[in-house]
Design a protein around this motif. Structure first.
Motif, PDB file in Angstrom:
ATOM      1  N   ILE A 103      11.099  58.067 -50.411  1.00 20.83           N
ATOM      2  CA  ILE A 103      11.240  57.705 -51.828  1.00 20.83           C
ATOM      3  C   ILE A 103      12.641  58.045 -52.321  1.00 20.83           C
ATOM      4  O   ILE A 103      13.298  57.233 -52.988  1.00 20.83           O
ATOM      5  CB  ILE A 103      10.163  58.411 -52.681  1.00 20.83           C
ATOM      6  CG1 ILE A 103       8.779  57.844 -52.332  1.00 20.83           C
ATOM      7  CG2 ILE A 103      10.458  58.265 -54.173  1.00 20.83           C
ATOM      8  CD1 ILE A 103       7.616  58.640 -52.903  1.00 20.83           C
ATOM      9  N   ARG A 104      13.134  59.223 -51.984  1.00 20.57           N
ATOM     10  CA  ARG A 104      14.473  59.636 -52.420  1.00 20.57           C
ATOM     11  C   ARG A 104      15.554  58.742 -51.820  1.00 20.57           C
ATOM     12  O   ARG A 104      16.548  58.445 -52.480  1.00 20.57           O
ATOM     13  CB  ARG A 104      14.710  61.103 -52.063  1.00 20.57           C
ATOM     14  CG  ARG A 104      13.848  62.062 -52.889  1.00 20.57           C
ATOM     15  CD  ARG A 104      14.009  63.512 -52.443  1.00 20.57           C
ATOM     16  NE  ARG A 104      15.366  63.974 -52.498  1.00 20.57           N
ATOM     17  CZ  ARG A 104      15.967  64.483 -53.588  1.00 20.57           C
ATOM     18  NH1 ARG A 104      15.276  64.593 -54.694  1.00 20.57           N
ATOM     19  NH2 ARG A 104      17.225  64.889 -53.534  1.00 20.57           N
ATOM     20  N   GLN A 105      15.359  58.286 -50.578  1.00 17.34           N
ATOM     21  CA  GLN A 105      16.341  57.390 -49.966  1.00 17.34           C
ATOM     22  C   GLN A 105      16.293  55.998 -50.606  1.00 17.34           C
ATOM     23  O   GLN A 105      17.343  55.401 -50.846  1.00 17.34           O
ATOM     24  CB  GLN A 105      16.130  57.306 -48.457  1.00 17.34           C
ATOM     25  CG  GLN A 105      16.559  58.572 -47.740  1.00 17.34           C
ATOM     26  CD  GLN A 105      16.266  58.539 -46.256  1.00 17.34           C
ATOM     27  OE1 GLN A 105      15.462  57.740 -45.765  1.00 17.34           O
ATOM     28  NE2 GLN A 105      16.902  59.437 -45.518  1.00 17.34           N
ATOM     29  N   ILE A 106      15.106  55.505 -50.886  1.00 17.34           N
ATOM     30  CA  ILE A 106      14.964  54.201 -51.543  1.00 17.34           C
ATOM     31  C   ILE A 106      15.629  54.235 -52.923  1.00 17.34           C
ATOM     32  O   ILE A 106      16.276  53.280 -53.346  1.00 17.34           O
ATOM     33  CB  ILE A 106      13.465  53.806 -51.665  1.00 17.34           C
ATOM     34  CG1 ILE A 106      12.878  53.495 -50.291  1.00 17.34           C
ATOM     35  CG2 ILE A 106      13.275  52.635 -52.616  1.00 17.34           C
ATOM     36  CD1 ILE A 106      13.467  52.296 -49.592  1.00 17.34           C
ATOM     37  N   LEU A 107      15.471  55.349 -53.630  1.00 22.80           N
ATOM     38  CA  LEU A 107      16.064  55.509 -54.960  1.00 22.80           C
ATOM     39  C   LEU A 107      17.548  55.892 -54.900  1.00 22.80           C
ATOM     40  O   LEU A 107      18.174  56.098 -55.940  1.00 22.80           O
ATOM     41  CB  LEU A 107      15.280  56.558 -55.757  1.00 22.80           C
ATOM     42  CG  LEU A 107      13.826  56.200 -56.077  1.00 22.80           C
ATOM     43  CD1 LEU A 107      13.126  57.378 -56.744  1.00 22.80           C
ATOM     44  CD2 LEU A 107      13.757  54.948 -56.948  1.00 22.80           C
ATOM     45  N   LYS A 108      18.074  56.016 -53.668  1.00 23.45           N
ATOM     46  CA  LYS A 108      19.474  56.385 -53.427  1.00 23.45           C
ATOM     47  C   LYS A 108      19.833  57.777 -53.972  1.00 23.45           C
ATOM     48  O   LYS A 108      20.968  58.040 -54.340  1.00 23.45           O
ATOM     49  CB  LYS A 108      20.416  55.314 -53.967  1.00 23.45           C
ATOM     50  CG  LYS A 108      20.188  53.952 -53.312  1.00 23.45           C
ATOM     51  CD  LYS A 108      21.265  52.985 -53.654  1.00 23.45           C
ATOM     52  CE  LYS A 108      21.033  51.589 -53.135  1.00 23.45           C
ATOM     53  NZ  LYS A 108      20.620  51.395 -51.809  1.00 23.45           N
ATOM     54  N   ILE A 109      18.842  58.652 -54.007  1.00 22.88           N
ATOM     55  CA  ILE A 109      19.048  60.047 -54.398  1.00 22.88           C
ATOM     56  C   ILE A 109      19.453  60.861 -53.173  1.00 22.88           C
ATOM     57  O   ILE A 109      20.149  61.851 -53.279  1.00 22.88           O
ATOM     58  CB  ILE A 109      17.745  60.627 -55.024  1.00 22.88           C
ATOM     59  CG1 ILE A 109      17.403  59.886 -56.308  1.00 22.88           C
ATOM     60  CG2 ILE A 109      17.868  62.121 -55.259  1.00 22.88           C
ATOM     61  CD1 ILE A 109      16.022  60.216 -56.858  1.00 22.88           C
ATOM     62  N   GLU A 110      18.998  60.418 -52.014  1.00 21.32           N
ATOM     63  CA  GLU A 110      19.273  61.116 -50.757  1.00 21.32           C
ATOM     64  C   GLU A 110      19.815  60.112 -49.756  1.00 21.32           C
ATOM     65  O   GLU A 110      19.342  58.981 -49.683  1.00 21.32           O
ATOM     66  CB  GLU A 110      17.968  61.736 -50.238  1.00 21.32           C
ATOM     67  CG  GLU A 110      18.112  62.534 -48.983  1.00 21.32           C
ATOM     68  CD  GLU A 110      16.822  63.226 -48.574  1.00 21.32           C
ATOM     69  OE1 GLU A 110      16.575  63.335 -47.363  1.00 21.32           O
ATOM     70  OE2 GLU A 110      16.051  63.649 -49.454  1.00 21.32           O
ATOM     71  N   LYS A 111      20.810  60.536 -48.987  1.00 15.40           N
ATOM     72  CA  LYS A 111      21.408  59.674 -47.975  1.00 15.40           C
ATOM     73  C   LYS A 111      20.893  60.086 -46.597  1.00 15.40           C
ATOM     74  O   LYS A 111      20.709  61.262 -46.338  1.00 15.40           O
ATOM     75  CB  LYS A 111      22.929  59.810 -48.039  1.00 15.40           C
ATOM     76  CG  LYS A 111      23.673  58.822 -47.157  1.00 15.40           C
ATOM     77  CD  LYS A 111      25.164  58.973 -47.349  1.00 15.40           C
ATOM     78  CE  LYS A 111      25.991  58.029 -46.523  1.00 15.40           C
ATOM     79  NZ  LYS A 111      25.515  57.641 -45.231  1.00 15.40           N
ATOM     80  N   GLY A 112      20.662  59.102 -45.745  1.00 13.62           N
ATOM     81  CA  GLY A 112      20.239  59.370 -44.379  1.00 13.62           C
ATOM     82  C   GLY A 112      21.199  58.732 -43.396  1.00 13.62           C
ATOM     83  O   GLY A 112      22.113  58.004 -43.778  1.00 13.62           O
ATOM     84  N   ASN A 113      20.959  58.984 -42.114  1.00  8.33           N
ATOM     85  CA  ASN A 113      21.774  58.380 -41.055  1.00  8.33           C
ATOM     86  C   ASN A 113      21.338  56.959 -40.733  1.00  8.33           C
ATOM     87  O   ASN A 113      21.942  56.297 -39.913  1.00  8.33           O
ATOM     88  CB  ASN A 113      21.681  59.212 -39.771  1.00  8.33           C
ATOM     89  CG  ASN A 113      22.392  60.533 -39.893  1.00  8.33           C
ATOM     90  OD1 ASN A 113      23.263  60.703 -40.723  1.00  8.33           O
ATOM     91  ND2 ASN A 113      22.017  61.481 -39.059  1.00  8.33           N
ATOM     92  N   TYR A 114      20.269  56.504 -41.355  1.00  4.27           N
ATOM     93  CA  TYR A 114      19.679  55.217 -41.044  1.00  4.27           C
ATOM     94  C   TYR A 114      19.280  54.539 -42.346  1.00  4.27           C
ATOM     95  O   TYR A 114      19.142  55.181 -43.388  1.00  4.27           O
ATOM     96  CB  TYR A 114      18.445  55.401 -40.149  1.00  4.27           C
ATOM     97  CG  TYR A 114      17.481  56.405 -40.754  1.00  4.27           C
ATOM     98  CD1 TYR A 114      16.523  56.008 -41.678  1.00  4.27           C
ATOM     99  CD2 TYR A 114      17.570  57.758 -40.443  1.00  4.27           C
ATOM    100  CE1 TYR A 114      15.683  56.930 -42.275  1.00  4.27           C
ATOM    101  CE2 TYR A 114      16.734  58.684 -41.037  1.00  4.27           C
ATOM    102  CZ  TYR A 114      15.793  58.262 -41.954  1.00  4.27           C
ATOM    103  OH  TYR A 114      14.967  59.165 -42.554  1.00  4.27           O
ATOM    104  N   LYS A 115      19.073  53.225 -42.261  1.00  7.76           N
ATOM    105  CA  LYS A 115      18.619  52.470 -43.425  1.00  7.76           C
ATOM    106  C   LYS A 115      17.120  52.748 -43.612  1.00  7.76           C
ATOM    107  O   LYS A 115      16.345  52.594 -42.675  1.00  7.76           O
ATOM    108  CB  LYS A 115      18.858  50.976 -43.205  1.00  7.76           C
ATOM    109  CG  LYS A 115      18.527  50.133 -44.398  1.00  7.76           C
ATOM    110  CD  LYS A 115      18.858  48.677 -44.153  1.00  7.76           C
ATOM    111  CE  LYS A 115      18.463  47.860 -45.367  1.00  7.76           C
ATOM    112  NZ  LYS A 115      18.774  46.451 -45.174  1.00  7.76           N
TER     113      LYS A 115
END
Length: 166
Positions: A103-115
């Motif tokens: 959820i945080r990655q979808i909301l661009k609150i958290e960045k990951g190494n992958y899409k």
């Protein structure tokens, strides 16, 4: 200081490794980054020779924090580590963390190494189950020879206690 952190997806490996690396001024490596060449168009799996050379280059450094879930080809790090941390966080807690991270990655609150795709999200639950059923027993057996340099951490409190002891 050489610290190797092992755990399933959602166990807190990367979070802990970053915290330890910052506190102790150590370089931080993720085993996923030895396996994958991250490209804007998608990840490409490194050839085994490339993966192994990247890994050995990291392990040969004077000090480090390496974290990951990979087994067997990473044995050299277990051998030379001063401490091995096994994040044996309960499945339900890891599940919640996977959901929260997505959820945080979808909301661009958290960045990951992958899409953060739904496909990867679903695979994380499969990987979590596979870890619990297959990899955890293999790690537990592998760790038997390392004695007191292995720290088995099951809760956030265990992690904080271990961290305070550094």
């Amino acid at each position: 200081m050489k610290i190797y952190i092992v755990g399933s997806v959602g166990s807190g490996k990367t979070t802990l490794a970053r915290k330890v690396a910052a506190q102790l001024h150590l370089p931080h490596f993720e085993t996923d980054n030895f396996v994958w060449n991250h490209q804007p168009t998608g990840d490409i799996r490194n050839e085994i020779d490339v993966r192994n050379q990247l890994f050995i280059n990291a392990v040969k450094q004077e000090k480090w924090v390496i974290e990951g879930v990979h087994i067997d080809w990473t044995d050299e790090a277990l051998l030379v580590a001063d401490q091995i941390v096994f994040l044996d966080i309960p499945v339900n807690k890891r599940t919640w963390r996977i959901i929260r991270r997505y959820i945080r990655q979808i909301l661009k609150i958290e960045k990951g190494n992958y899409k953060p795709t739904f496909t990867i999200f679903r695979k994380m639950f499969q990987w979590n189950t596979y870890f619990e059923e297959q990899m955890k027993p293999a790690f537990m057996q592998k760790f038997e020879v390392y004695g007191s340099k292995v720290h088995y951490l099951h809760t956030n409190e265990d992690v904080e206690d271990w961290f305070r002891g550094l």
